[in-house]
Design a protein around this motif. Structure first.
Motif, PDB file in Angstrom:
ATOM      1  N   LEU A 135       0.878  -1.159   0.077  1.00  0.00           N
ATOM      2  CA  LEU A 135      -0.172   0.056   0.020  1.00  0.00           C
ATOM      3  C   LEU A 135       0.920   1.281  -0.132  1.00  0.00           C
ATOM      4  O   LEU A 135       2.075   1.457   0.615  1.00  0.00           O
ATOM      5  CB  LEU A 135      -1.011  -0.118   1.323  1.00  0.00           C
ATOM      6  N   GLY A 136       0.378   2.185  -0.583  1.00  0.00           N
ATOM      7  CA  GLY A 136       0.831   3.558  -0.335  1.00  0.00           C
ATOM      8  C   GLY A 136       2.301   3.802  -1.276  1.00  0.00           C
ATOM      9  O   GLY A 136       2.230   3.186  -2.299  1.00  0.00           O
ATOM     10  N   ASP A 137       3.267   4.365  -0.591  1.00  0.00           N
ATOM     11  CA  ASP A 137       4.541   4.575  -1.075  1.00  0.00           C
ATOM     12  C   ASP A 137       5.095   3.412  -1.450  1.00  0.00           C
ATOM     13  O   ASP A 137       5.905   3.189  -2.373  1.00  0.00           O
ATOM     14  CB  ASP A 137       5.585   5.456  -0.350  1.00  0.00           C
ATOM     15  N   ALA A 138       4.918   2.292  -0.654  1.00  0.00           N
ATOM     16  CA  ALA A 138       5.594   1.061  -0.689  1.00  0.00           C
ATOM     17  C   ALA A 138       5.143   0.378  -2.141  1.00  0.00           C
ATOM     18  O   ALA A 138       6.047  -0.472  -2.669  1.00  0.00           O
ATOM     19  CB  ALA A 138       5.246   0.046   0.638  1.00  0.00           C
ATOM     20  N   SER A 139       4.044   0.637  -2.617  1.00  0.00           N
ATOM     21  CA  SER A 139       3.693   0.166  -4.090  1.00  0.00           C
ATOM     22  C   SER A 139       3.747   1.024  -5.205  1.00  0.00           C
ATOM     23  O   SER A 139       4.094   0.719  -6.229  1.00  0.00           O
ATOM     24  CB  SER A 139       2.213  -0.543  -3.730  1.00  0.00           C
ATOM     25  N   GLY A 140       3.558   2.244  -4.620  1.00  0.00           N
ATOM     26  CA  GLY A 140       3.542   3.273  -5.970  1.00  0.00           C
ATOM     27  C   GLY A 140       3.644   4.519  -5.673  1.00  0.00           C
ATOM     28  O   GLY A 140       2.864   5.346  -5.707  1.00  0.00           O
ATOM     29  N   ALA A 141       4.831   4.739  -4.798  1.00  0.00           N
ATOM     30  CA  ALA A 141       5.309   6.193  -4.524  1.00  0.00           C
ATOM     31  C   ALA A 141       5.237   7.101  -5.776  1.00  0.00           C
ATOM     32  O   ALA A 141       5.807   6.781  -6.886  1.00  0.00           O
ATOM     33  CB  ALA A 141       6.671   6.273  -3.997  1.00  0.00           C
ATOM     34  N   VAL A 142       4.687   8.381  -5.619  1.00  0.00           N
ATOM     35  CA  VAL A 142       4.527   9.499  -6.616  1.00  0.00           C
ATOM     36  C   VAL A 142       5.630  10.247  -6.789  1.00  0.00           C
ATOM     37  O   VAL A 142       5.925  11.045  -7.732  1.00  0.00           O
ATOM     38  CB  VAL A 142       3.192  10.097  -6.629  1.00  0.00           C
ATOM     39  N   SER A 143       6.353  10.522  -5.572  1.00  0.00           N
ATOM     40  CA  SER A 143       7.525  11.130  -5.395  1.00  0.00           C
ATOM     41  C   SER A 143       7.254  12.318  -4.402  1.00  0.00           C
ATOM     42  O   SER A 143       5.987  12.839  -4.398  1.00  0.00           O
ATOM     43  CB  SER A 143       8.333  11.760  -6.576  1.00  0.00           C
ATOM     44  N   LEU A 144       8.227  12.704  -3.397  1.00  0.00           N
ATOM     45  CA  LEU A 144       8.121  13.653  -2.553  1.00  0.00           C
ATOM     46  C   LEU A 144       7.593  15.110  -3.059  1.00  0.00           C
ATOM     47  O   LEU A 144       6.628  15.799  -2.697  1.00  0.00           O
ATOM     48  CB  LEU A 144       9.422  14.096  -1.595  1.00  0.00           C
ATOM     49  N   LEU A 145       8.246  15.379  -4.232  1.00  0.00           N
ATOM     50  CA  LEU A 145       7.918  16.616  -4.808  1.00  0.00           C
ATOM     51  C   LEU A 145       6.573  16.977  -5.655  1.00  0.00           C
ATOM     52  O   LEU A 145       6.003  17.921  -5.862  1.00  0.00           O
ATOM     53  CB  LEU A 145       8.897  17.173  -5.846  1.00  0.00           C
ATOM     54  N   ALA A 146       6.000  15.642  -6.065  1.00  0.00           N
ATOM     55  CA  ALA A 146       4.814  15.640  -6.902  1.00  0.00           C
ATOM     56  C   ALA A 146       3.577  15.838  -6.014  1.00  0.00           C
ATOM     57  O   ALA A 146       2.455  16.120  -6.598  1.00  0.00           O
ATOM     58  CB  ALA A 146       4.598  14.458  -7.574  1.00  0.00           C
ATOM     59  N   GLY A 147       3.636  15.449  -4.487  1.00  0.00           N
ATOM     60  CA  GLY A 147       2.242  15.355  -3.914  1.00  0.00           C
ATOM     61  C   GLY A 147       1.536  14.270  -4.082  1.00  0.00           C
ATOM     62  O   GLY A 147       1.883  13.464  -4.640  1.00  0.00           O
ATOM     63  N   GLN A 148       0.239  14.237  -3.520  1.00  0.00           N
ATOM     64  CA  GLN A 148      -0.842  13.405  -3.583  1.00  0.00           C
ATOM     65  C   GLN A 148      -0.492  12.032  -2.821  1.00  0.00           C
ATOM     66  O   GLN A 148      -1.412  11.224  -2.454  1.00  0.00           O
ATOM     67  CB  GLN A 148      -1.138  12.961  -4.854  1.00  0.00           C
ATOM     68  N   GLY A 149       0.753  11.819  -2.203  1.00  0.00           N
ATOM     69  CA  GLY A 149       0.997  10.481  -1.744  1.00  0.00           C
ATOM     70  C   GLY A 149       0.419  10.199  -0.432  1.00  0.00           C
ATOM     71  O   GLY A 149      -0.368   9.004  -0.449  1.00  0.00           O
ATOM     72  N   ALA A 150      -0.025  11.232   0.361  1.00  0.00           N
ATOM     73  CA  ALA A 150      -0.928  10.981   1.635  1.00  0.00           C
ATOM     74  C   ALA A 150      -2.205  10.561   1.190  1.00  0.00           C
ATOM     75  O   ALA A 150      -2.854   9.770   1.990  1.00  0.00           O
ATOM     76  CB  ALA A 150      -0.563  12.095   2.781  1.00  0.00           C
TER      77      ALA A 150
END
Length: 237
Positions: A135-150
């Motif tokens: 789940l989350g960044d473990a499966s599909g991190a979008v990157s710190l600078l792109a946002g939407q991760g949380a």
């Protein structure tokens, strides 16, 4: 369920070392907080970004009286973890020296141990293995600078709950996980594509790119153009 971030241990146990799935975007990012009453007064109720080439500093104050710094800089050899030997603090001071008087002051107070990592995405062909799911960044991190991760992590967890809620036996877990991945993976992939577009313009490489970004920012204030730019950045979903 493995929800342990971009450098996921669960993912490594399921699918092997992250080198096969980590996709650096050519940048690193650092973040830290410092105490400084004069700085706090200057940046109170403001978020300030430098308009600079190949490096960017963002400064803003916190309710604690601290000033938070987000630093991003281009690094074509970016890799996970620390970069090279020596102090991260000294490296950041070297990278950002002279960017502005305020940034220099913040760097003078920079602590020894700060967050500093590659700006990257996680690209996996699949998230599930038997009765385990990422789940989350473990499966599909979008990157710190792109946002939407949380937002993606929270919404994905809620959707996973919807799929698992009706499951009445252990045999139903794996199909439910597969259904969740089929539904949610395209959403994450769209966000990742938007993240790559955003990252490509985040740090201008030269004066021409910086000037183009200024024009885009000014144009974003015009009704109609603002919506077109938003669709371009975040995609059509």
């Amino acid at each position: 369920m493995g929800a342990d971030g971009i450098h996921s241990t669960v993912r490594a146990q399921l699918f092997g070392p992250e080198d096969g799935y980590l996709r650096p975007l050519g940048m690193r990012a650092a973040a830290f907080t410092v105490m400084g009453p004069l700085l706090d007064e200057r940046f109170r109720n403001r978020f300030v970004l430098t308009d600079s080439i190949d490096r960017m500093a963002g400064l803003y104050n916190l309710r604690t009286g601290e000033v938070a710094a987000l630093l991003a800089y281009r690094d074509s050899t970016a890799a996970a973890g620390g970069r090279g030997a020596g102090s991260i603090r000294e490296r950041l001071r070297g990278e950002f020296a002279g960017l502005s008087a305020a940034v220099d002051r913040v760097l003078e107070a920079c602590p020894e141990h700060v967050y500093d990592d590659v700006v990257a995405q996680i690209i996996l062909p699949g998230w599930q293995k038997e009765r385990t799911i990422l789940l989350g960044d473990a499966s599909g991190a979008v990157s710190l600078l792109a946002g939407q991760g949380a937002s993606l992590a929270t919404a994905g967890a809620a959707l996973l709950g919807d799929f698992l809620g009706p499951v009445a036996s252990a045999e139903g877990i794996s199909p439910a996980l597969a259904g969740f991945e089929e539904r949610w993976k395209p959403v994450v992939e769209d966000a990742q594509a938007a993240g790559r577009r955003a990252a490509s313009s985040f740090l201008p490489r030269n004066k021409a790119q910086r000037l183009l970004r200024r024009w885009v920012i000014r144009a974003s204030r015009v009704p109609g153009i603002d919506r077109a730019l938003a669709r371009r950045i975040v995609g059509s979903r």
